[in-house]
Design a protein around this motif. Structure first.
Motif, PDB file in Angstrom:
ATOM      1  N   LYS A   2       3.605  -2.035   2.477  1.00 38.97           N
ATOM      2  CA  LYS A   2       4.306  -2.868   1.510  1.00 38.97           C
ATOM      3  C   LYS A   2       4.310  -2.204   0.133  1.00 38.97           C
ATOM      4  O   LYS A   2       3.345  -1.560  -0.280  1.00 38.97           O
ATOM      5  CB  LYS A   2       3.647  -4.251   1.421  1.00 38.97           C
ATOM      6  N   ARG A   4       5.032  -3.104  -3.940  1.00 39.84           N
ATOM      7  CA  ARG A   4       5.228  -4.157  -4.934  1.00 39.84           C
ATOM      8  C   ARG A   4       6.492  -3.808  -5.715  1.00 39.84           C
ATOM      9  O   ARG A   4       6.517  -2.873  -6.507  1.00 39.84           O
ATOM     10  CB  ARG A   4       4.009  -4.258  -5.849  1.00 39.84           C
ATOM     11  N   ASP A  48       5.651  -8.325  -2.942  1.00 41.23           N
ATOM     12  CA  ASP A  48       5.455  -7.408  -1.820  1.00 41.23           C
ATOM     13  C   ASP A  48       6.688  -7.360  -0.918  1.00 41.23           C
ATOM     14  O   ASP A  48       7.170  -8.402  -0.448  1.00 41.23           O
ATOM     15  CB  ASP A  48       4.244  -7.834  -0.990  1.00 41.23           C
ATOM     16  N   GLU A  50       8.424  -4.797   2.322  1.00 45.66           N
ATOM     17  CA  GLU A  50       8.205  -3.679   3.227  1.00 45.66           C
ATOM     18  C   GLU A  50       8.987  -2.454   2.739  1.00 45.66           C
ATOM     19  O   GLU A  50      10.168  -2.555   2.380  1.00 45.66           O
ATOM     20  CB  GLU A  50       8.657  -4.032   4.643  1.00 45.66           C
TER      21      GLU A  50
END
Length: 211
Positions: A2, A4, A48, A50
């Motif tokens: 993930k 940010r 978050d 992917e």
């Protein structure tokens, strides 16, 4: 993995050469006084995303992007996600160049992000210093350096290392009742921008570059 993420945008024409994909990461512990992107400082779970989803979005612009600019926020605070992102970008299109902004110096970035650095073509390094205005292209203060990091970076960025702009360039992105500024403002440009928008009946509230 993930990442940010603050936001993405295409095309970006004010943060690197040509029409580019822009990726803003979320989270910065440096907190430079006068930063125009204070909204990217604080990271929360809601930010978050992917890395695979970011890459899928970038893939939509393969035919209309000369490269990718990663900024923020502070990318070096997410070394593993940054490495996956930059190498994934080259896997999508090996002709893209990747330009990355960081508020730390080169040696510190290399220490934090050795795997990511091998996929970055040029770095703009150093904290923003409001007391050191500059006309250097794509930089906010005179201490910041543009450093080619690959053969492609040498070819595409070396000539820009000491180049100066003849005028500041800013883009505006409008969405979700927000106006995002893209680019590096010169001294006084933000106040002028607010005046122009006010003359058109647009009043800015919650301006991110003010404490």
């Amino acid at each position: 993995m993930k990442l940010r993420l603050a936001r993405t945008h295409h095309p970006v024409t004010t943060l690197g050469p040509g029409r580019r994909i822009g990726i803003w990461v979320q989270g910065c512990g440096i907190g430079c006084p006068g930063c125009v992107a204070r909204d990217t400082w604080v990271a929360e779970p809601r930010h978050d995303v992917e890395v695979a989803d970011v890459l899928a979005w970038c893939a939509r612009h393969i035919g209309d992007a000369a490269g990718v600019t990663i900024t923020g926020g502070e990318p070096s605070e997410q070394p593993a996600a940054l490495a996956e992102l930059v190498h994934g970008l080259h896997a999508l299109n090996d002709d893209w160049d990747v330009l990355c902004y960081t508020g730390v110096e080169f040696d510190e970035f290399e220490r934090r992000c050795p795997e990511a650095l091998t996929g970055i073509d040029a770095l703009i390094t150093g904290p923003f210093r409001i007391t050191e205005p500059t006309d250097l292209v794509w930089r906010g203060s005179a201490n910041q350096r543009l450093i080619p990091c690959s053969e492609r970076g040498e070819q595409r960025y070396r000539r820009w290392a000491l180049a100066e702009r003849d005028r500041p360039e800013l883009q505006l992105q409008v969405g979700d009742e927000r106006v995002w500024m893209i680019g590096i403002p010169g001294r006084g440009d933000l106040a002028r921008l607010q005046r122009v928008l006010r003359d058109q009946g647009i009043e800015l509230e919650g301006v991110s570059w003010r404490p």
